[in-house]
Design a protein around this motif. Structure first.
Motif, PDB file in Angstrom:
ATOM      1  N   PRO A  30       0.822  -1.215   0.000  1.00 34.56           N
ATOM      2  CA  PRO A  30       0.000   0.000   0.000  1.00 34.56           C
ATOM      3  C   PRO A  30       0.849   1.255   0.000  1.00 34.56           C
ATOM      4  O   PRO A  30       1.975   1.264   0.499  1.00 34.56           O
ATOM      5  CB  PRO A  30      -0.801  -0.127   1.301  1.00 34.56           C
ATOM      6  CG  PRO A  30       0.038  -0.979   2.178  1.00 34.56           C
ATOM      7  CD  PRO A  30       0.755  -1.945   1.282  1.00 34.56           C
ATOM      8  N   ARG A  31       0.285   2.336  -0.548  1.00 35.53           N
ATOM      9  CA  ARG A  31       1.008   3.603  -0.638  1.00 35.53           C
ATOM     10  C   ARG A  31       0.021   4.764  -0.541  1.00 35.53           C
ATOM     11  O   ARG A  31      -1.181   4.607  -0.792  1.00 35.53           O
ATOM     12  CB  ARG A  31       1.772   3.705  -1.959  1.00 35.53           C
ATOM     13  CG  ARG A  31       0.906   3.560  -3.186  1.00 35.53           C
ATOM     14  CD  ARG A  31       1.714   3.634  -4.479  1.00 35.53           C
ATOM     15  NE  ARG A  31       0.921   3.274  -5.642  1.00 35.53           N
ATOM     16  CZ  ARG A  31       0.156   4.113  -6.326  1.00 35.53           C
ATOM     17  NH1 ARG A  31       0.070   5.393  -5.945  1.00 35.53           N
ATOM     18  NH2 ARG A  31      -0.527   3.706  -7.372  1.00 35.53           N
ATOM     19  N   ALA A  32       0.550   5.917  -0.168  1.00 35.85           N
ATOM     20  CA  ALA A  32      -0.238   7.149  -0.134  1.00 35.85           C
ATOM     21  C   ALA A  32       0.687   8.309  -0.459  1.00 35.85           C
ATOM     22  O   ALA A  32       1.871   8.294  -0.091  1.00 35.85           O
ATOM     23  CB  ALA A  32      -0.876   7.353   1.231  1.00 35.85           C
ATOM     24  N   GLY A  33       0.163   9.311  -1.174  1.00 31.89           N
ATOM     25  CA  GLY A  33       1.012  10.417  -1.573  1.00 31.89           C
ATOM     26  C   GLY A  33       0.241  11.700  -1.813  1.00 31.89           C
ATOM     27  O   GLY A  33      -0.997  11.743  -1.731  1.00 31.89           O
ATOM     28  N   VAL A  34       0.982  12.757  -2.125  1.00 37.17           N
ATOM     29  CA  VAL A  34       0.404  14.054  -2.467  1.00 37.17           C
ATOM     30  C   VAL A  34       0.832  14.412  -3.884  1.00 37.17           C
ATOM     31  O   VAL A  34       1.892  13.985  -4.368  1.00 37.17           O
ATOM     32  CB  VAL A  34       0.849  15.154  -1.479  1.00 37.17           C
ATOM     33  CG1 VAL A  34       0.270  14.878  -0.104  1.00 37.17           C
ATOM     34  CG2 VAL A  34       2.370  15.266  -1.409  1.00 37.17           C
ATOM     35  N   LEU A  35      -0.001  15.219  -4.566  1.00 37.63           N
ATOM     36  CA  LEU A  35       0.204  15.547  -5.972  1.00 37.63           C
ATOM     37  C   LEU A  35       0.099  17.051  -6.171  1.00 37.63           C
ATOM     38  O   LEU A  35      -0.696  17.736  -5.512  1.00 37.63           O
ATOM     39  CB  LEU A  35      -0.847  14.862  -6.843  1.00 37.63           C
ATOM     40  CG  LEU A  35      -0.935  13.338  -6.759  1.00 37.63           C
ATOM     41  CD1 LEU A  35      -2.216  12.851  -7.425  1.00 37.63           C
ATOM     42  CD2 LEU A  35       0.279  12.696  -7.413  1.00 37.63           C
ATOM     43  N   LEU A  36       0.872  17.563  -7.132  1.00 35.18           N
ATOM     44  CA  LEU A  36       0.847  18.978  -7.464  1.00 35.18           C
ATOM     45  C   LEU A  36       1.297  19.131  -8.913  1.00 35.18           C
ATOM     46  O   LEU A  36       2.260  18.480  -9.336  1.00 35.18           O
ATOM     47  CB  LEU A  36       1.784  19.762  -6.545  1.00 35.18           C
ATOM     48  CG  LEU A  36       1.727  21.290  -6.617  1.00 35.18           C
ATOM     49  CD1 LEU A  36       0.405  21.797  -6.060  1.00 35.18           C
ATOM     50  CD2 LEU A  36       2.901  21.902  -5.846  1.00 35.18           C
ATOM     51  N   GLY A  37       0.607  19.992  -9.674  1.00 36.91           N
ATOM     52  CA  GLY A  37       1.024  20.165 -11.050  1.00 36.91           C
ATOM     53  C   GLY A  37       0.103  21.056 -11.856  1.00 36.91           C
ATOM     54  O   GLY A  37      -0.764  21.756 -11.322  1.00 36.91           O
ATOM     55  N   TYR A  38       0.287  21.001 -13.183  1.00 42.80           N
ATOM     56  CA  TYR A  38      -0.489  21.817 -14.120  1.00 42.80           C
ATOM     57  C   TYR A  38      -1.799  21.138 -14.450  1.00 42.80           C
ATOM     58  O   TYR A  38      -1.873  19.916 -14.631  1.00 42.80           O
ATOM     59  CB  TYR A  38       0.308  22.038 -15.412  1.00 42.80           C
ATOM     60  CG  TYR A  38      -0.555  22.508 -16.559  1.00 42.80           C
ATOM     61  CD1 TYR A  38      -0.972  23.839 -16.629  1.00 42.80           C
ATOM     62  CD2 TYR A  38      -0.985  21.624 -17.547  1.00 42.80           C
ATOM     63  CE1 TYR A  38      -1.787  24.278 -17.670  1.00 42.80           C
ATOM     64  CE2 TYR A  38      -1.793  22.052 -18.590  1.00 42.80           C
ATOM     65  CZ  TYR A  38      -2.195  23.376 -18.640  1.00 42.80           C
ATOM     66  OH  TYR A  38      -3.005  23.801 -19.671  1.00 42.80           O
ATOM     67  N   ASP A  39      -2.864  21.956 -14.580  1.00 42.42           N
ATOM     68  CA  ASP A  39      -4.184  21.457 -14.962  1.00 42.42           C
ATOM     69  C   ASP A  39      -4.761  22.376 -16.026  1.00 42.42           C
ATOM     70  O   ASP A  39      -4.758  23.607 -15.863  1.00 42.42           O
ATOM     71  CB  ASP A  39      -5.104  21.426 -13.740  1.00 42.42           C
ATOM     72  CG  ASP A  39      -6.487  20.879 -14.063  1.00 42.42           C
ATOM     73  OD1 ASP A  39      -6.566  19.885 -14.812  1.00 42.42           O
ATOM     74  OD2 ASP A  39      -7.477  21.435 -13.555  1.00 42.42           O
ATOM     75  N   GLY A  40      -5.244  21.790 -17.115  1.00 41.98           N
ATOM     76  CA  GLY A  40      -5.883  22.570 -18.168  1.00 41.98           C
ATOM     77  C   GLY A  40      -7.108  21.851 -18.693  1.00 41.98           C
ATOM     78  O   GLY A  40      -7.012  20.719 -19.158  1.00 41.98           O
ATOM     79  N   ILE A  41      -8.275  22.489 -18.608  1.00 45.96           N
ATOM     80  CA  ILE A  41      -9.518  21.872 -19.063  1.00 45.96           C
ATOM     81  C   ILE A  41     -10.194  22.805 -20.055  1.00 45.96           C
ATOM     82  O   ILE A  41     -10.216  24.027 -19.861  1.00 45.96           O
ATOM     83  CB  ILE A  41     -10.439  21.541 -17.860  1.00 45.96           C
ATOM     84  CG1 ILE A  41     -11.671  20.759 -18.315  1.00 45.96           C
ATOM     85  CG2 ILE A  41     -10.810  22.778 -17.071  1.00 45.96           C
ATOM     86  CD1 ILE A  41     -12.449  20.153 -17.175  1.00 45.96           C
ATOM     87  N   ARG A  42     -10.706  22.232 -21.157  1.00 48.92           N
ATOM     88  CA  ARG A  42     -11.233  23.058 -22.239  1.00 48.92           C
ATOM     89  C   ARG A  42     -12.269  22.277 -23.030  1.00 48.92           C
ATOM     90  O   ARG A  42     -12.369  21.054 -22.897  1.00 48.92           O
ATOM     91  CB  ARG A  42     -10.116  23.512 -23.169  1.00 48.92           C
ATOM     92  CG  ARG A  42      -9.347  22.389 -23.844  1.00 48.92           C
ATOM     93  CD  ARG A  42      -8.419  22.920 -24.930  1.00 48.92           C
ATOM     94  NE  ARG A  42      -9.180  23.450 -26.040  1.00 48.92           N
ATOM     95  CZ  ARG A  42      -8.905  24.628 -26.628  1.00 48.92           C
ATOM     96  NH1 ARG A  42      -7.920  25.379 -26.197  1.00 48.92           N
ATOM     97  NH2 ARG A  42      -9.626  25.049 -27.645  1.00 48.92           N
ATOM     98  N   PRO A  43     -13.047  22.960 -23.880  1.00 52.20           N
ATOM     99  CA  PRO A  43     -13.984  22.248 -24.744  1.00 52.20           C
ATOM    100  C   PRO A  43     -13.244  21.301 -25.677  1.00 52.20           C
ATOM    101  O   PRO A  43     -12.138  21.593 -26.137  1.00 52.20           O
ATOM    102  CB  PRO A  43     -14.659  23.380 -25.539  1.00 52.20           C
ATOM    103  CG  PRO A  43     -14.441  24.612 -24.736  1.00 52.20           C
ATOM    104  CD  PRO A  43     -13.130  24.422 -24.052  1.00 52.20           C
TER     105      PRO A  43
END
Length: 217
Positions: A30-43
């Motif tokens: 088992p594992r657990a972590g944190v995430l951070l980064g770029y996000d881009g959402i569009r039509p």
């Protein structure tokens, strides 16, 4: 979408039955972590958008956490994972028509993901993997006709695929970087009074590049 959920559940059952064949190693358990980064959402490509300007993408910072369980079988690693994330992504315009974007002035909300991954060891401490699963996201819409500002919430269902590299930093810690593409094909609209529409078809794309650090138990 049912096929993706069924495949994920089948993988989970397989993982619970597999430990007798697994090898102890840095990518097992088992594992657990944190995430951070770029996000881009569009039509998506099938949607028209009346957002002012050329940039129709709600760009922002993705942040969240994930949990998972992996099993190493020789040089192959199989796993199941879940994720909860948020985003600062938003796109601002001055729409009167709430169908612009095709939604309106938009801010990304929470995103839920469950899926599986399959990887191969590039070295004893480096894993290269691909992933696929189901994603459920929310978008907050604001329309303003100059007099009245109204808010609505879209809930989107879709799939996610991606690829990444994970590096073992110590016996219990790791870091990873991955690219993910999501497409949402179904949506429901919730009005401010709490009422919901039936599902309807949409085409919304999401691109993310994220880094993560985590701990194995």
């Amino acid at each position: 979408m049912r096929k993706i959920i069924l495949a994920t559940a089948t993988a989970a059952i397989g993982l619970s039955a597999a430990p007798a064949f697994a090898q102890d190693g840095p990518f097992t358990g088992p594992r657990a972590g944190v995430l951070l980064g770029y996000d881009g959402i569009r039509p998506g490509s099938t949607e028209d958008s009346d957002i002012a300007g050329d940039d129709q993408t709600a760009n922002g910072l993705m942040y969240g956490g994930d949990i998972g369980y992996d099993i190493a079988l020789n040089n192959v690693v199989v796993g199941i994972e879940g994720e909860v994330s948020g985003s600062t992504g938003k796109v601002r315009n001055d729409p009167v028509d709430p169908n612009d974007f095709g939604y309106g002035r938009v801010k990304a909300g929470r995103d839920l993901y469950i899926g599986g991954r399959l990887g191969v060891l590039a070295s004893p401490t480096t894993l290269v993997y691909g992933k696929v699963g189901y994603t459920n996201a929310r978008l907050d819409l604001t329309a303003d006709d100059g007099t009245t500002e109204t808010g609505r919430e879209f809930t989107l269902d879709g799939f996610r695929v991606g690829a990444g590299v994970e590096k073992q930093l110590s016996e219990k810690t790791y870091a990873k970087v991955e690219y993910r593409y999501s497409n949402y094909g179904d949506a429901r609209l919730q009005f401010v009074n709490g009422q919901n529409t039936d599902n309807f078809s949409v085409d919304t794309d999401r691109h993310q590049v994220v880094a993560g650090v985590g701990f194995r138990f």
